[in-house]
Design an enzyme around this catalytic site. Structure first.
Site, mmCIF file in Angstrom:
data_model
loop_
_atom_site.group_PDB
_atom_site.id
_atom_site.type_symbol
_atom_site.label_atom_id
_atom_site.label_comp_id
_atom_site.label_asym_id
_atom_site.label_seq_id
_atom_site.Cartn_x
_atom_site.Cartn_y
_atom_site.Cartn_z
ATOM 1 N N GLU A 60 -1.753 -8.622 4.993
ATOM 2 C CA GLU A 60 -1.794 -8.601 6.531
ATOM 3 C C GLU A 60 -3.235 -8.239 7.162
ATOM 4 O O GLU A 60 -3.433 -8.582 8.229
ATOM 5 C CB GLU A 60 -0.788 -7.694 7.019
ATOM 6 C CG GLU A 60 -1.072 -6.098 7.160
ATOM 7 C CD GLU A 60 -1.042 -5.498 6.234
ATOM 8 O OE1 GLU A 60 -1.219 -4.115 6.065
ATOM 9 O OE2 GLU A 60 -0.891 -6.069 4.904
ATOM 10 N N CYS A 94 0.928 -1.344 -0.044
ATOM 11 C CA CYS A 94 0.013 -0.042 -0.074
ATOM 12 C C CYS A 94 0.840 1.305 -0.100
ATOM 13 O O CYS A 94 1.554 1.495 -1.101
ATOM 14 C CB CYS A 94 -0.972 0.056 1.263
ATOM 15 S SG CYS A 94 -2.565 1.244 0.835
ATOM 16 N N HIS A 120 -3.534 -5.509 0.867
ATOM 17 C CA HIS A 120 -3.281 -5.796 2.219
ATOM 18 C C HIS A 120 -3.201 -7.204 2.434
ATOM 19 O O HIS A 120 -4.132 -7.787 3.063
ATOM 20 C CB HIS A 120 -3.763 -5.114 3.296
ATOM 21 C CG HIS A 120 -3.550 -3.468 3.051
ATOM 22 N ND1 HIS A 120 -2.471 -2.857 3.997
ATOM 23 C CD2 HIS A 120 -4.078 -2.322 2.596
ATOM 24 C CE1 HIS A 120 -2.615 -1.551 4.038
ATOM 25 N NE2 HIS A 120 -3.461 -1.308 3.050
#
Length: 239
Positions: free
Chosen positions: A187, A98, A185
């Site tokens: 994560e 990002c 993302h």
């Protein structure tokens, strides 16, 4: 020996989220801990001015997401760009997610700006344009959780486009054997995505908010991307 990964944390979570989620560094540690390649991590919050000690070596440096603009001129962003350029010129491996994806594109000669498409939120799918050998497990396409209003609008000249969509044409790229970046993302988990959607509902508007929330029922492939990252890092190491 396990991989040594330096996580450069480029945000401080909002007070409503810190108790449960702590920070992006911990999110990445939890994600990578589930992968088949062993690794150990050191997290440094660069917003607070924290960096690895001079001379400490890592197998890779990962730049996290952030609410800040990658094209901003905050002193901590300028310092981070200097640090990353030095790492790149030294031949170190760099990963970006990002904000990190956008910042590294800028640093290496690309362009990042506010996207005319508006906010990307929720779960988003991309077409894979290349499938190098380190992209194991193999996927037909890629789905990730996202939250961004900026995009890479021009890749660095020597970059290879890896993933794309109509909404986000430059969603993932690599630069040789040294740089690997994703707009999405890996994560994130759905609960965290929902939490930030709720916090941003007023300025996202009802339509974008509702579309984002409804998309969270779809599966996403952050674990696969984490394994790709680790294989990208590990492939040049001696057995």
């Amino acid at each position: 020996m396990p991989l040594r990964i330096c996580i450069l944390e480029t945000d401080i979570l909002r007070p409503e989220l810190i108790d449960q989620y702590k920070g992006y560094g911990l999110m990445f540690e939890q994600l990578f801990a589930k992968q088949p390649i062993a690794a150990e991590f050191s997290v440094y919050n660069v917003v607070q001015g924290h960096y690895p000690p001079e001379g400490e070596k890592f197998d890779a440096y990962l730049v996290t997401g952030s609410k800040a603009d990658s094209f901003g001129t905050d002193p901590w962003i300028l310092k981070l760009k200097e640090f990353l350029l030095a790492r790149y010129e030294a031949g170190d491996k760099l990963l970006g997610v990002c904000f990190g994806h956008q910042l590294l594109a800028l640093l290496l000669g690309g362009r990042t700006e506010r996207a005319t498409q508006g906010w990307g939120v929720g779960t988003h799918s991309y077409q894979l344009k290349q499938k190098p050998e380190w992209m194991t497990p193999a996927l037909d396409d890629l789905t990730l959780l996202i939250s961004h209003q900026d995009q890479v609008t021009q890749l660095p000249e020597n970059a290879t486009l890896l993933a794309s969509s109509d909404f986000c044409p430059n969603a993932a790229y690599s630069v040789g054997d040294q740089v690997l970046c994703f707009q999405g993302h890996p994560e994130f988990v759905a609960d965290y995505s929902r939490a930030i959607l709720d916090l941003r509902q007023d300025f996202l508007g009802d339509e974008v908010y509702k579309q984002g929330v409804s998309s969270l029922d779809r599966d996403h492939q952050g674990a696969a991307v984490a394994e790709w990252m680790m294989r990208f890092i590990a492939r040049d190491r001696a057995a």
